[in-house]
Design a protein around this motif. Structure first.
Motif, PDB file in Angstrom:
ATOM      1  N   ASP A 129       9.129  54.472  -4.405  1.00  6.11           N
ATOM      2  CA  ASP A 129       8.588  54.874  -5.625  1.00  6.11           C
ATOM      3  C   ASP A 129       9.455  54.876  -6.908  1.00  6.11           C
ATOM      4  O   ASP A 129       9.285  54.146  -8.166  1.00  6.11           O
ATOM      5  CB  ASP A 129       7.875  56.211  -5.500  1.00  6.11           C
ATOM      6  N   GLU A 130      10.957  55.312  -6.441  1.00  5.10           N
ATOM      7  CA  GLU A 130      11.808  55.357  -7.773  1.00  5.10           C
ATOM      8  C   GLU A 130      12.381  54.108  -8.111  1.00  5.10           C
ATOM      9  O   GLU A 130      12.252  53.677  -9.374  1.00  5.10           O
ATOM     10  CB  GLU A 130      12.829  55.922  -7.345  1.00  5.10           C
ATOM     11  N   LEU A 131      12.263  53.200  -7.169  1.00 12.89           N
ATOM     12  CA  LEU A 131      12.996  51.782  -7.433  1.00 12.89           C
ATOM     13  C   LEU A 131      11.635  51.037  -8.306  1.00 12.89           C
ATOM     14  O   LEU A 131      11.956  50.064  -9.134  1.00 12.89           O
ATOM     15  CB  LEU A 131      13.090  51.021  -6.086  1.00 12.89           C
ATOM     16  N   LEU A 132      10.482  51.012  -7.864  1.00 13.74           N
ATOM     17  CA  LEU A 132       9.401  50.594  -8.687  1.00 13.74           C
ATOM     18  C   LEU A 132       9.374  51.216 -10.055  1.00 13.74           C
ATOM     19  O   LEU A 132       9.353  50.359 -10.948  1.00 13.74           O
ATOM     20  CB  LEU A 132       8.040  50.772  -7.919  1.00 13.74           C
ATOM     21  N   LYS A 133       9.460  52.369 -10.409  1.00 15.47           N
ATOM     22  CA  LYS A 133       9.712  53.068 -11.535  1.00 15.47           C
ATOM     23  C   LYS A 133      10.640  52.653 -12.430  1.00 15.47           C
ATOM     24  O   LYS A 133      10.654  52.199 -13.746  1.00 15.47           O
ATOM     25  CB  LYS A 133       9.652  54.431 -11.512  1.00 15.47           C
ATOM     26  N   ALA A 134      11.821  52.267 -11.889  1.00 15.41           N
ATOM     27  CA  ALA A 134      13.042  51.553 -12.392  1.00 15.41           C
ATOM     28  C   ALA A 134      12.884  50.156 -12.714  1.00 15.41           C
ATOM     29  O   ALA A 134      13.755  49.628 -13.582  1.00 15.41           O
ATOM     30  CB  ALA A 134      14.303  51.926 -11.711  1.00 15.41           C
ATOM     31  N   GLY A 135      11.876  49.568 -12.242  1.00 11.17           N
ATOM     32  CA  GLY A 135      11.572  48.087 -12.428  1.00 11.17           C
ATOM     33  C   GLY A 135      12.865  47.338 -11.587  1.00 11.17           C
ATOM     34  O   GLY A 135      12.755  46.021 -11.782  1.00 11.17           O
ATOM     35  N   LEU A 136      13.396  47.670 -10.612  1.00 13.06           N
ATOM     36  CA  LEU A 136      14.108  47.089  -9.855  1.00 13.06           C
ATOM     37  C   LEU A 136      13.641  46.434  -8.774  1.00 13.06           C
ATOM     38  O   LEU A 136      14.020  45.151  -8.286  1.00 13.06           O
ATOM     39  CB  LEU A 136      15.132  47.966  -9.165  1.00 13.06           C
ATOM     40  N   VAL A 137      12.426  46.834  -8.395  1.00 13.93           N
ATOM     41  CA  VAL A 137      11.520  46.058  -7.409  1.00 13.93           C
ATOM     42  C   VAL A 137      10.320  45.962  -7.860  1.00 13.93           C
ATOM     43  O   VAL A 137       9.782  46.387  -8.771  1.00 13.93           O
ATOM     44  CB  VAL A 137      11.675  46.622  -5.906  1.00 13.93           C
ATOM     45  N   ALA A 138       9.575  44.826  -7.171  1.00 14.44           N
ATOM     46  CA  ALA A 138       8.162  44.668  -7.419  1.00 14.44           C
ATOM     47  C   ALA A 138       7.293  44.843  -6.308  1.00 14.44           C
ATOM     48  O   ALA A 138       7.889  45.098  -5.092  1.00 14.44           O
ATOM     49  CB  ALA A 138       8.020  43.171  -8.148  1.00 14.44           C
ATOM     50  N   GLN A 139       6.066  45.080  -6.342  1.00 17.92           N
ATOM     51  CA  GLN A 139       5.070  45.270  -5.422  1.00 17.92           C
ATOM     52  C   GLN A 139       4.412  44.158  -5.151  1.00 17.92           C
ATOM     53  O   GLN A 139       3.518  43.526  -6.074  1.00 17.92           O
ATOM     54  CB  GLN A 139       4.195  46.525  -5.760  1.00 17.92           C
ATOM     55  N   GLY A 140       4.149  43.877  -3.769  1.00 15.68           N
ATOM     56  CA  GLY A 140       3.456  42.669  -3.385  1.00 15.68           C
ATOM     57  C   GLY A 140       2.461  42.730  -2.325  1.00 15.68           C
ATOM     58  O   GLY A 140       2.324  44.056  -1.876  1.00 15.68           O
ATOM     59  N   SER A 141       1.862  41.821  -1.953  1.00 19.48           N
ATOM     60  CA  SER A 141       0.818  42.074  -0.824  1.00 19.48           C
ATOM     61  C   SER A 141       1.577  42.552   0.445  1.00 19.48           C
ATOM     62  O   SER A 141       0.761  43.178   1.431  1.00 19.48           O
ATOM     63  CB  SER A 141      -0.190  40.745  -0.515  1.00 19.48           C
ATOM     64  N   ARG A 142       2.701  42.154   0.763  1.00 17.77           N
ATOM     65  CA  ARG A 142       3.499  42.420   2.053  1.00 17.77           C
ATOM     66  C   ARG A 142       4.483  43.574   1.769  1.00 17.77           C
ATOM     67  O   ARG A 142       5.146  43.928   2.561  1.00 17.77           O
ATOM     68  CB  ARG A 142       4.376  41.324   2.415  1.00 17.77           C
ATOM     69  N   GLY A 143       4.331  44.477   0.619  1.00 11.14           N
ATOM     70  CA  GLY A 143       5.309  45.556   0.302  1.00 11.14           C
ATOM     71  C   GLY A 143       6.308  45.222  -0.972  1.00 11.14           C
ATOM     72  O   GLY A 143       6.008  44.319  -1.528  1.00 11.14           O
ATOM     73  N   SER A 144       7.242  46.214  -1.025  1.00 13.76           N
ATOM     74  CA  SER A 144       8.238  45.833  -2.017  1.00 13.76           C
ATOM     75  C   SER A 144       9.336  44.748  -1.770  1.00 13.76           C
ATOM     76  O   SER A 144       9.644  44.470  -0.731  1.00 13.76           O
ATOM     77  CB  SER A 144       8.894  47.179  -2.112  1.00 13.76           C
ATOM     78  N   TYR A 145       9.749  44.144  -2.864  1.00 10.07           N
ATOM     79  CA  TYR A 145      10.657  43.063  -2.806  1.00 10.07           C
ATOM     80  C   TYR A 145      11.501  43.107  -4.161  1.00 10.07           C
ATOM     81  O   TYR A 145      10.908  43.531  -5.047  1.00 10.07           O
ATOM     82  CB  TYR A 145      10.170  41.600  -2.682  1.00 10.07           C
ATOM     83  N   ASP A 146      12.468  42.553  -4.073  1.00 13.99           N
ATOM     84  CA  ASP A 146      13.433  42.540  -5.293  1.00 13.99           C
ATOM     85  C   ASP A 146      12.803  41.784  -6.320  1.00 13.99           C
ATOM     86  O   ASP A 146      12.381  40.664  -6.255  1.00 13.99           O
ATOM     87  CB  ASP A 146      14.970  41.698  -5.036  1.00 13.99           C
ATOM     88  N   ARG A 147      13.048  42.483  -7.610  1.00 12.34           N
ATOM     89  CA  ARG A 147      12.430  41.819  -8.760  1.00 12.34           C
ATOM     90  C   ARG A 147      13.393  40.535  -9.293  1.00 12.34           C
ATOM     91  O   ARG A 147      12.771  39.773  -9.353  1.00 12.34           O
ATOM     92  CB  ARG A 147      12.306  42.690  -9.791  1.00 12.34           C
TER      93      ARG A 147
END
Length: 620
Positions: free
Chosen positions: A182-200
């Motif tokens: 959740d922190e990494l999503l809020k920081a914009g470092l990762v994105a959320q896809g159908s298979r979960g989080s991944y590096d932006r």
């Protein structure tokens, strides 16, 4: 979203926070006696410290550049944040649970959120740097930098890194460092896809984007590989709680002090252009991050250049010589009135940007490009002239009208006449015709943008620091710095005892907002909040921090003497006015009025002598 923070909570934060502890995160302070501390001003370049902090009154003031305020103001100015963000940040530091006017309890965001997101970005930036030197995939990125004339030292200076091509390398690294998805999503470092989080950012050269204080708040990523599924050449961090692209400038952490010292900022168009300028010795270069230069960017530069009400400093835009560059210049000109600065443009004739110019012609060519800047209005005027056939009279009229509209918008009115003559020379018309068009454009123009409220001080009014106002200034200093002594010693003092308009405004504020014994440390910052104009706010900061002429603490007898001295001066003015009226009054034809005024004069003279004895006798 929660509403405005409750006033009582703001006051509680102000009481609990120590302003010197806040400022010491940015400025080295030393004890200066009398409970004050002193250091080098962070808002302008100086060799001798003139930046004063008075913890007991929660205020700071620089006697070199005039910057002043409380802990909230300092954070706003030095870190480029809003008042609400400053209050929330300090509230988290001193353990105050904020409430909002609309009834929503708690902060509108986790008070620890910024610190966590900044730390996540810091760890990510360090990881990217390691990857640039260690990863075999990063060879393409290293070659990109080499091809553009940047060595390893330059890459280290700007923290350039590389994002691995795999989709979860950074994610795994940050999870291991203790950050949640959740922190990494809020920081914009990762994105959320159908298979979960991944590096932006994947397989790209990375530039960390820092705010004024040096915290990494986001990243810019340059495409390197043809198989990159995202075709955009540059990919930036999306909007996050700590990254607002309209409020960040790439390179500002490195350029901040040079900008302040030189009162100059060079606005370029990309990360490599900033690097090229700095490497070439133009250390005032900065760039926007994926957006056009706007109002918020202008405010940041105005703060860095200490650009308040005077025309000082210069902002130099570099544009390509093509149509896109000309359009960018027009947008910059339209926004020119957002900040008080002399605005220039530097365009390389062959259309080279600073990075390519340095690569082809060397460091000196970049410095020369900036040195040969021309006023932005002149560049725009030349573009206007090219749109018309100046051999035709009707076209010259149209060109004059369009150019006059540009001049009518220029804030520095002292330059309008020179601009009018230049238009006349460029277009080939009589200067009187240009003046007429400028007057007409000014009358038709929209209402000027609202300016900050200020005290009604005539343009030629003397400074409150003038020696003739020394008694008014010293009394206000004593009251502001020793309100507990002033409480029962200023009775009878009236606003008419003050002759300077800002001094009158300060006294009226004090009368409306008397100090409470339980919150004296927050009283002066509260007065600043209640002030209606910038002039009064600046004077309050100076009054709270400048040492009095009298050595030692102010005691009741001295306070009474200062009051008596000011009242004596008022009585003297009344005596002079009465003497003037008596001289114009016939003692025979207007005997009753003459005798009344004469009796009043005698009483005033006695009152003056009594006040003089109090003013002099009690201070010896």
């Amino acid at each position: 979203m929660a509403g405005r923070i409750r006033d009582e909570d703001i006051a509680l934060v102000r009481e609990r926070v120590r302003i010197d502890e806040v400022i010491e995160q940015h400025v080295t302070l030393r004890n200066a006696g009398g409970g004050s501390r002193k250091g080098l001003c962070p808002f302008h370049d100086e060799k001798s410290p003139s930046f004063n902090v008075t913890p007991s009154r929660g205020m700071y003031y620089c006697f070199g550049c005039g910057a002043g305020g409380d802990a909230f103001t300092f954070l706003q100015e030095v870190e480029g944040i809003t008042f609400t963000e400053a209050v929330e940040r300090l509230a988290g530091r001193v353990g105050v649970q904020l409430r909002y006017v609309d009834g929503a309890a708690g902060p509108r965001r986790d008070p620890n959120q910024r610190a966590r997101l900044v730390e996540a970005n810091r760890v990510a930036a360090a990881y990217f740097v390691d990857q640039l030197t260690a990863s075999s995939d990063a060879r393409t990125g290293r070659q990109f930098l080499t091809d553009r004339g940047f060595d390893r030292a330059a890459a280290e200076t700007f923290g350039v890194g590389f994002a691995p091509r795999g989709g979860e390398a950074l994610l795994a690294h940050l999870r291991a460092a203790g950050f949640s998805d959740d922190e990494l999503l809020k920081a914009g470092l990762v994105a959320q896809g159908s298979r979960g989080s991944y590096d932006r950012f994947r397989g790209r050269l990375i530039w960390p984007i820092r705010d004024v204080s040096g915290d990494v708040v986001g990243f810019g990523a340059r495409r390197l590989f043809d198989d990159d599924r995202i075709e955009a050449k540059y990919l930036n961090t999306p909007e996050t709680p700590i990254y607002k692209k309209s409020q960040v400038l790439y390179g500002v952490d490195l350029a901040r002090r040079p900008i302040s010292r030189a009162s100059q900022a060079v606005v370029v168009e990309g990360y490599t252009d900033v690097m090229a300028c700095h490497e070439a010795g133009v250390t005032t270069a900065i760039a926007t991050c994926g957006t056009a230069f706007g109002t918020e960017h202008a405010r940041i530069l105005r703060r860095l250049m200490l650009d308040h009400d005077e025309f000082r400093g210069e902002v130099i835009f570099t544009f390509d010589g093509d149509e896109a560059g000309q359009n960018a210049a027009m947008r910059a000109f339209e926004g020119d009135q957002q900040f008080v600065a002399q605005t220039y443009v530097a365009v390389e004739p062959a259309g080279l940007d600073p990075c390519d110019l340095r690569l082809q012609q060397g460091d000196a060519s970049v410095r020369e490009l900036i040195a040969k800047r021309v006023p932005l209005y002149r560049f725009v005027l030349a573009n206007v002239a090219r749109k018309y056939d100046l051999d035709r009279a009707d076209q010259r009229v149209d060109a004059t009208a369009e150019a006059a509209r540009l001049v009518a918008a220029i804030r520095d009115r002292s330059k309008v006449e020179a601009f009018a003559r230049e238009i006349a020379s460029t277009i080939g018309v009589d200067v009187e015709d240009v003046r007429a068009h400028i007057r007409a454009a000014g009358q038709r123009g929209s209402a000027p943008a609202p300016q900050r409220e200020r005290a009604e001080v005539p343009p030629d009014a003397p400074s409150l620091g003038d020696e003739r106002f020394a008694d008014e200034r010293e009394l206000l200093q004593a009251v502001v710095q020793y309100p507990h002594v002033a409480a029962d010693r200023v009775e009878g003092l009236d606003v008419d005892d003050f002759t300077h308009p800002v001094a009158r405004a300060v006294w009226e504020l004090i009368e409306k907002n008397p100090p409470l014994p339980s919150s004296e440390s927050a009283w002066v910052p509260g007065l600043r909040d209640a002030a209606a104009d910038d002039a009064t706010r600046r004077v309050l900061a100076a009054l709270a921090t400048q040492p009095l002429r009298t050595n030692g603490d102010v005691e009741a007898t001295l306070m009474s003497a200062l009051v008596a001295r000011l009242q004596e001066l008022t009585t003297r003015r009344r005596i002079e006015e009465l003497k003037s009226r008596l001289q114009r009054t016939n003692p025979v034809d207007e005997a009753t009025e003459y005798n009344r005024m004469f009796g009043e004069l005698v009483a005033l003279e006695q009152q003056r002598r009594t006040l003089r004895e109090r003013a002099v006798g009690t201070t010896t």
